[in-house]
Design a protein around this motif. Structure first.
Motif, PDB file in Angstrom:
ATOM      1  N   CYS A 222       5.418 -15.723   9.612  1.00 35.85           N
ATOM      2  CA  CYS A 222       4.483 -15.769  10.662  1.00 35.85           C
ATOM      3  C   CYS A 222       4.025 -14.232  11.017  1.00 35.85           C
ATOM      4  O   CYS A 222       4.854 -13.459  11.512  1.00 35.85           O
ATOM      5  CB  CYS A 222       5.118 -16.477  11.958  1.00 35.85           C
ATOM      6  N   PHE A 223       2.739 -14.102  10.913  1.00 32.14           N
ATOM      7  CA  PHE A 223       2.222 -12.728  11.429  1.00 32.14           C
ATOM      8  C   PHE A 223       1.925 -12.627  12.876  1.00 32.14           C
ATOM      9  O   PHE A 223       1.065 -13.506  13.376  1.00 32.14           O
ATOM     10  CB  PHE A 223       1.002 -12.467  10.446  1.00 32.14           C
ATOM     11  N   ILE A 224       2.227 -11.757  13.502  1.00 33.38           N
ATOM     12  CA  ILE A 224       1.944 -11.518  14.971  1.00 33.38           C
ATOM     13  C   ILE A 224       1.041 -10.465  15.213  1.00 33.38           C
ATOM     14  O   ILE A 224       1.689  -9.415  14.867  1.00 33.38           O
ATOM     15  CB  ILE A 224       3.119 -11.570  15.838  1.00 33.38           C
ATOM     16  N   GLY A 225      -0.076 -10.380  15.647  1.00 29.25           N
ATOM     17  CA  GLY A 225      -0.909  -9.246  15.788  1.00 29.25           C
ATOM     18  C   GLY A 225      -0.860  -8.762  17.342  1.00 29.25           C
ATOM     19  O   GLY A 225      -0.978  -9.908  18.194  1.00 29.25           O
TER      20      GLY A 225
ATOM     21  N   LEU B  56      -0.628  -8.036   3.026  1.00 32.10           N
ATOM     22  CA  LEU B  56      -0.091  -9.126   4.041  1.00 32.10           C
ATOM     23  C   LEU B  56       0.372 -10.329   2.838  1.00 32.10           C
ATOM     24  O   LEU B  56       1.296 -11.046   3.208  1.00 32.10           O
ATOM     25  CB  LEU B  56      -1.051  -9.593   5.072  1.00 32.10           C
TER      26      LEU B  56
ATOM     27  N   GLU C  60       4.059 -11.858   2.473  1.00 31.59           N
ATOM     28  CA  GLU C  60       4.039 -13.565   2.703  1.00 31.59           C
ATOM     29  C   GLU C  60       4.763 -14.069   1.438  1.00 31.59           C
ATOM     30  O   GLU C  60       5.797 -15.044   1.701  1.00 31.59           O
ATOM     31  CB  GLU C  60       2.742 -14.206   3.319  1.00 31.59           C
TER      32      GLU C  60
ATOM     33  N   TYR D 123       9.056 -13.098  10.594  1.00 30.07           N
ATOM     34  CA  TYR D 123       8.017 -12.396  11.355  1.00 30.07           C
ATOM     35  C   TYR D 123       7.806 -11.163  10.711  1.00 30.07           C
ATOM     36  O   TYR D 123       8.627 -10.362  10.508  1.00 30.07           O
ATOM     37  CB  TYR D 123       8.405 -12.496  12.801  1.00 30.07           C
TER      38      TYR D 123
ATOM     39  N   LEU E 121      -6.404 -10.172  12.454  1.00 31.39           N
ATOM     40  CA  LEU E 121      -6.230 -10.794  13.575  1.00 31.39           C
ATOM     41  C   LEU E 121      -6.386 -12.363  13.310  1.00 31.39           C
ATOM     42  O   LEU E 121      -5.544 -13.115  13.597  1.00 31.39           O
ATOM     43  CB  LEU E 121      -7.491 -10.395  14.623  1.00 31.39           C
TER      44      LEU E 121
ATOM     45  N   SER F 105      -5.540 -13.749  10.410  1.00 28.13           N
ATOM     46  CA  SER F 105      -4.394 -13.969   9.719  1.00 28.13           C
ATOM     47  C   SER F 105      -3.220 -14.384  10.467  1.00 28.13           C
ATOM     48  O   SER F 105      -2.346 -14.778   9.804  1.00 28.13           O
ATOM     49  CB  SER F 105      -4.260 -13.097   8.746  1.00 28.13           C
ATOM     50  N   CYS F 106      -3.262 -14.128  11.749  1.00 28.13           N
ATOM     51  CA  CYS F 106      -2.313 -14.227  12.630  1.00 28.13           C
ATOM     52  C   CYS F 106      -1.833 -15.518  13.292  1.00 28.13           C
ATOM     53  O   CYS F 106      -2.969 -15.998  13.521  1.00 28.13           O
ATOM     54  CB  CYS F 106      -2.203 -13.147  13.944  1.00 28.13           C
TER      55      CYS F 106
ATOM     56  N   LYS G 161      -0.454 -15.725  15.999  1.00 23.12           N
ATOM     57  CA  LYS G 161      -0.717 -15.446  17.416  1.00 23.12           C
ATOM     58  C   LYS G 161      -0.875 -14.121  17.656  1.00 23.12           C
ATOM     59  O   LYS G 161      -0.528 -13.073  16.912  1.00 23.12           O
ATOM     60  CB  LYS G 161       0.801 -15.792  18.215  1.00 23.12           C
ATOM     61  N   VAL G 162      -1.982 -13.972  18.568  1.00 23.92           N
ATOM     62  CA  VAL G 162      -2.394 -12.464  19.105  1.00 23.92           C
ATOM     63  C   VAL G 162      -2.237 -12.168  20.331  1.00 23.92           C
ATOM     64  O   VAL G 162      -2.532 -12.942  21.197  1.00 23.92           O
ATOM     65  CB  VAL G 162      -3.901 -12.387  18.770  1.00 23.92           C
TER      66      VAL G 162
END
Length: 338
Positions: A128-131, A233, A237, A244, A260, A262-263, A265-266
């Motif tokens: 999970c990518f978080i921006g 990224l 992954e 995360y 952004l 690809s996230c 959540k931002v």
């Protein structure tokens, strides 16, 4: 062509406690490519490994004996104990530095001989990518990002990346001569088959949080293309190594909106003053104008509470007023576990 096989690292140190602790440390690092064979007795090592191929043999200075050369390891590393190099024909590594530094030095040696692609590691789920990004300056964005990273790292495998022109966090800066995010991007392009091994030679730690030191020069950051960031990224992954990835973003980078997107959540930090609100409005208008409405839909606007004191060290960010607030907004991501 040499037959492909599982690489082998042999560790020999007559100091039993050190040998045991270092072995446990390496075996707990699930991303390492080799099997570890550990010995505290040279004669037993000679007997049991005499017919086995050895990629890297790591031996403490006081344990090494010349007859170990009979085993013909591809590389030999001496764990230096007294500050003097008794075996200067081999690579010497300081035995009593942090275990992570010892491991990274050994990985550097192994990379000289590695000729197989590093196997993909199957993670427990998608990364999970978080921006974290705000057009508003001096809004505690980096402090927020590090706080979120430290909190998530208490239960999950978390990597922190900083993409700011001037990171301003000396605690996370690369030491003189040490590698940073720019080097990781180089390895991504130049040594694709060894990328994940190279990643392990760059990663540093603050508490349970993994991080890659930010670029020393902001000019390097500006020159990286959107495609290169997205490729990085993608490789992270694919590795399955992290649950995360916290991305501390800035407009100094190309492809900000795509990252952004690809996230999952931002988080966008806000302020109540007129100028701050004006900047947020312009930013949101731009996202809509360029068809990035989906970024707005996954954005959580965060109006931080008044913070009287920020801890000195990033490892302490999990306590205090800001920590309480960050913990509350992370519940949406973690299903209420934080």
């Amino acid at each position: 062509m040499r037959e492909k096989r599982n690489p082998v690292l042999v560790l020999c140190d007559r100091e039993e406690e050190y040998a045991q602790l270092m072995t446990e440390f390496m075996r707990n690092r699930r991303e390492l490519p080799w099997s570890v064979h550990t010995y505290t007795d040279v004669e037993k090592l000679l007997q049991e490994e005499k017919d086995c191929p050895i990629d890297v043999m790591v031996v403490s200075e006081r344990t090494y004996q010349e007859k170990l050369a009979r085993l013909n390891p591809l590389r030999t590393v001496i764990l230096s104990e007294g500050g003097l190099q008794r075996w200067d024909e081999f690579i010497n590594v300081d035995k009593y530095q942090q275990a992570q530094q010892v491991l990274q030095s050994i990985l550097e040696v192994y990379l000289e001989i590695a000729d197989i692609a590093f196997p993909r590691i199957q993670g427990h789920g998608n990364t999970c990518f978080i921006g974290i990004y705000s057009p508003v300056r001096r809004c505690l964005q980096t402090t927020f990002a590090l706080t979120a990273g430290q909190m998530l790292a208490e239960k999950y495998r978390v990597l922190y990346l900083n993409f700011e022109h001037y990171a301003g966090i000396s605690e996370l800066a690369a030491e003189t001569g040490a590698r940073d995010l720019a080097d990781l991007l180089y390895f991504l392009m130049a040594e694709q088959d060894k990328f994940l091994l190279r990643l392990q030679t760059i990663i540093q730690h603050r508490g349970s949080l993994d991080y890659i030191p930010p670029m020393k020069s902001g000019q390097n950051l500006i020159l990286v293309t959107s495609q290169e960031w997205m490729r990085l990224l993608g490789r992270l992954e694919e590795s399955g190594e992290y649950d995360y990835v916290i991305m501390d973003l800035s407009e100094s980078m190309q492809g900000l909106f795509d990252i952004l997107r690809s996230c999952v959540k931002v988080f966008t930090l806000t302020k109540e003053d007129r100028i701050a609100q004006g900047k947020l409005a312009e930013y949101e208008h731009l996202l809509a104008a360029y068809s990035y409405d989906d970024v707005l839909q996954k954005t959580c606007k965060c109006a931080l509470p008044k913070v009287r004191r920020i801890p000195e060290e990033p490892e302490q960010y999990t306590r205090g007023e800001l920590a309480d607030y960050v913990r509350s907004v992370l519940r949406e991501i973690t299903g209420g576990e934080n």
